[in-house]
Every structure is written in structure tokens, then in C-alpha cells.
Design a protein around this motif. Sequence first.
Motif, PDB file in Angstrom:
ATOM      1  N   ALA A 148       1.771  -1.245   4.949  1.00  0.00           N
ATOM      2  CA  ALA A 148       1.238   0.117   4.952  1.00  0.00           C
ATOM      3  C   ALA A 148       1.882   0.881   6.096  1.00  0.00           C
ATOM      4  O   ALA A 148       1.666   0.561   7.268  1.00  0.00           O
ATOM      5  CB  ALA A 148      -0.281   0.111   5.104  1.00  0.00           C
ATOM      6  N   GLN A 149       2.675   1.899   5.749  1.00  0.00           N
ATOM      7  CA  GLN A 149       3.420   2.644   6.768  1.00  0.00           C
ATOM      8  C   GLN A 149       2.910   4.065   6.943  1.00  0.00           C
ATOM      9  O   GLN A 149       2.748   4.533   8.065  1.00  0.00           O
ATOM     10  CB  GLN A 149       4.909   2.638   6.405  1.00  0.00           C
ATOM     11  N   GLY A 150       2.668   4.768   5.846  1.00  0.00           N
ATOM     12  CA  GLY A 150       2.167   6.130   5.925  1.00  0.00           C
ATOM     13  C   GLY A 150       0.674   6.183   6.181  1.00  0.00           C
ATOM     14  O   GLY A 150      -0.068   5.242   5.858  1.00  0.00           O
TER      15      GLY A 150
ATOM     16  N   ALA B 289       0.809  -1.220   0.000  1.00  0.00           N
ATOM     17  CA  ALA B 289       0.000   0.000   0.000  1.00  0.00           C
ATOM     18  C   ALA B 289       0.838   1.264   0.000  1.00  0.00           C
ATOM     19  O   ALA B 289       0.360   2.326  -0.417  1.00  0.00           O
ATOM     20  CB  ALA B 289      -0.934   0.014   1.211  1.00  0.00           C
ATOM     21  N   THR B 290       2.082   1.172   0.483  1.00  0.00           N
ATOM     22  CA  THR B 290       2.944   2.360   0.576  1.00  0.00           C
ATOM     23  C   THR B 290       4.390   1.988   0.271  1.00  0.00           C
ATOM     24  O   THR B 290       4.741   0.817   0.165  1.00  0.00           O
ATOM     25  CB  THR B 290       2.914   2.985   1.991  1.00  0.00           C
ATOM     26  N   GLY B 291       5.209   3.025   0.200  1.00  0.00           N
ATOM     27  CA  GLY B 291       6.646   2.811   0.164  1.00  0.00           C
ATOM     28  C   GLY B 291       7.140   2.404   1.537  1.00  0.00           C
ATOM     29  O   GLY B 291       6.351   2.140   2.448  1.00  0.00           O
ATOM     30  N   GLY B 292       8.473   2.351   1.676  1.00  0.00           N
ATOM     31  CA  GLY B 292       9.016   1.881   2.940  1.00  0.00           C
ATOM     32  C   GLY B 292      10.378   2.452   3.254  1.00  0.00           C
ATOM     33  O   GLY B 292      10.850   3.406   2.625  1.00  0.00           O
ATOM     34  N   VAL B 293      11.018   1.815   4.243  1.00  0.00           N
ATOM     35  CA  VAL B 293      12.291   2.288   4.774  1.00  0.00           C
ATOM     36  C   VAL B 293      13.470   1.780   3.960  1.00  0.00           C
ATOM     37  O   VAL B 293      14.437   2.496   3.726  1.00  0.00           O
ATOM     38  CB  VAL B 293      12.437   1.855   6.250  1.00  0.00           C
TER      39      VAL B 293
END
Length: 401
Positions: free
Chosen positions: A212-214, A173-177
Amino acid sequence: MLVEYQNGQVFDGTKFVKRNFAVQDGRFVEPTATPDQVVDLAGKFVTPGLMNAHTHVTMSADPTYWQHRPRTAVTETVLALDNLKAALSVGVTYVRDVGSTHDVDLDLMKLDRDDLPGLVGSGQALSMTGGHGSGKGQEPKNSGTLEVDGEAAARRGAREVLRKGAKNVKLMATGGVSTPGETPFDEQLSEAEMRAAVVEAHHKGYTAAAHAQGTAGIKNAVRAGVDSVEHAIYLDEEAVALMKQHHTTVVPTLVAPRAIYENPATLPAFMVEKAKLVAKAHLASTKQAVAAGVPVVMGTDAGTPFNTFDHWVLVELEMYRQAGMTPAQVLNSATSQAAKLLHLTDVTGQVKVGLDADFVVLAEDPLQDFFAYERQTAVYRRGKKLVDRLTGGDGNATVAN
């Protein structure tokens, strides 16, 4: 053979209670007056086997690992076996893999071996083209993701991994680290794309999980109907309220950024800096979810840099105390709650008649210190003792007359 274990303190979901239990043909059964063997567990503590709901069995916690080896189905299978054995060493008897290459997790899941942890496999995760984990420039089989764009492609991708045997559909769902050129706030698969995949997973009776991080990406995933949000670094009140409304579980993986920023010497600077930036918010978000009563299930993201399948499991559990969970809630997050999320309540997660005999015997009370799992323990999978670090064994076994 029917083996009765006597005088142990057995975790019942809230506390340890002295009671006997019995095992026959790999499952918990009712004790009888005439067992074939008796094992005395006086002074010992018994818990269900632990479950790690977020792992990557074909990834190595050693960031230099693939510099010295070809990346093939064979080398990745050997690595996966080593990772699973490491998991067993601290009492983990079930894992969910959420992104594997060469479908190694699916093949190992189908083997269903008693000498390894049980496995819920996802195969390749679904990502937008060029999205998180897409393995830019790699051959498709060497990538942990299947690239999809649009609802039809997401539906087709979900059907493809399910056709191969996946029992969970993983969605980005989102980008990451850990990926250069993206941030946790990048929205990737859309709500509509994820919903199309979730419908397919649920149609088969399986689960869907979203990296999903953000904040915006988390809300997209929850509204799309995923069963669990992985990481959930940046929650707000609306996101938590949505999770409550949709009965969404959080799998925090708090140790993933911690293992990175505590070992900066051999890692890219961008990765270390992003890990430092997210750590405070990550713990705060987990505290917020716990306080609101959102279900939390233990997962570590094992296989990411320095994040091994053994020790860091126990660090994760201890960090849940910092997030406001009671010791019993922490242990449930890795046993009965995990079994509920993974649709395994009729298989494992409790020391209960009819379930697989996956259990751990400890010399110390883990509710006082979860690192007891890496000291004096014996680990059983379907009634077979696979690890024994108890001084003098796990009691003096005697054959009944």
C-alpha cells in the motif's frame, strides 16, 4: 554438545551488556559449570540474527537476469538459494517472502534447513485482475500474484494460499513504482476484499500484509485489519492515527526506490522517474510514523532492481536513523520487533534461553555503524556457524576439562 560463549557484549534490546550465554542442540540454554566447549568473545559484540520482513526470493536484483535464463521452478529455486545465502552474509537469519512464483518460498519454508535463513512464506500475493504484480500475459504459475475480484474470490484466494502452506497473506492495495501504466495512488483491492482475506489469515493464526503506497489505499488496508502496511509512501495524519488505533506495523522498504534512482542506466525511464518522485515523501512518511510511535519493522523489498539481499539491508537500517529512530530502535526493528510481527517471538529475535540460537558476532559496535555487519562478522543459524569473516575467527575456542 553444550558450548558456552563468554565475555561478549550482548544486545539486550536497549544496549550491549557483558554476559555469557550457552548453546546446545541449536537453541540458547542456561550456562552451566561444565560446558563441553568455551568460546571467548572478549572485545566482540553479539546481536540476534537480523530479520528482513519484505523480500522476494525468486526475483533478481539484476534487471538483466532473466534475459539469459528460462523462468522455471528450477531456475527460480537456484536464484532463491543464492539470494538467501547473500542474506546470511550480512547477518540475516530470517526472512519473510511476500510474493513468490512457483511457490518456491513455501517449499523452501517446509524444508526448514539449518544452513539457510528461516523463512515465512506467502506464496502468491492476491491482486485484482490486471493489478500490481499480476504479470500481465504470463502463465498463472509464472506470476507472483493470484488474481481475485470481489469478497468471495478474495476469501477463496486467501484460503488457497493458506492451503498450500502460506503463513502470511499478501494483498495488493495500490499500484506501485515498478509497473507501467499504474501509480502508487491507484486503489486496487478494496477494503472489503482485503478484509475477507485478512479474516481467513487471522482465523488460521497467521498474518496479512498489504502493499500500500498511496494514502487512500493505505487507509483501506489498515481498516481492513492487515498486520502490516508495506512501503507506506504517502501517509497523512489520519492514516497514522488509524495505524495507532489498529496496532498496524509499517515495513518501509526505503531502499527500494533509492536502488532504482541511483542506478538509472539500464532501467525504464518511467520507473526511474517514479522512484525519484516518491523518495522524499517516502522518508517523510516514515519519519511521521516513527514520531507517532507506530511500530516499524525492517524490510527492504529485496529482489527489486539493484536491491540485493545483502548490502541494501544495511542501507535500509542506516536510513531509519534519518527517519528519527535511535540506533537501538533500528536494531530492534530487525530483531525483536520483526519477530513480533512475524509471530516468531517464541522462536527467534533475541539472545534468550529457549529460542533458536540465531546470532551474529561482530568486531565493531553496530549501533555506531550498521555496515559493521558486512565487515568482520560471524553468523550463526541454530547454533551452526555459517559465515565467518572475523579476523582470527570469533575467539579462541577451548575444550573444557
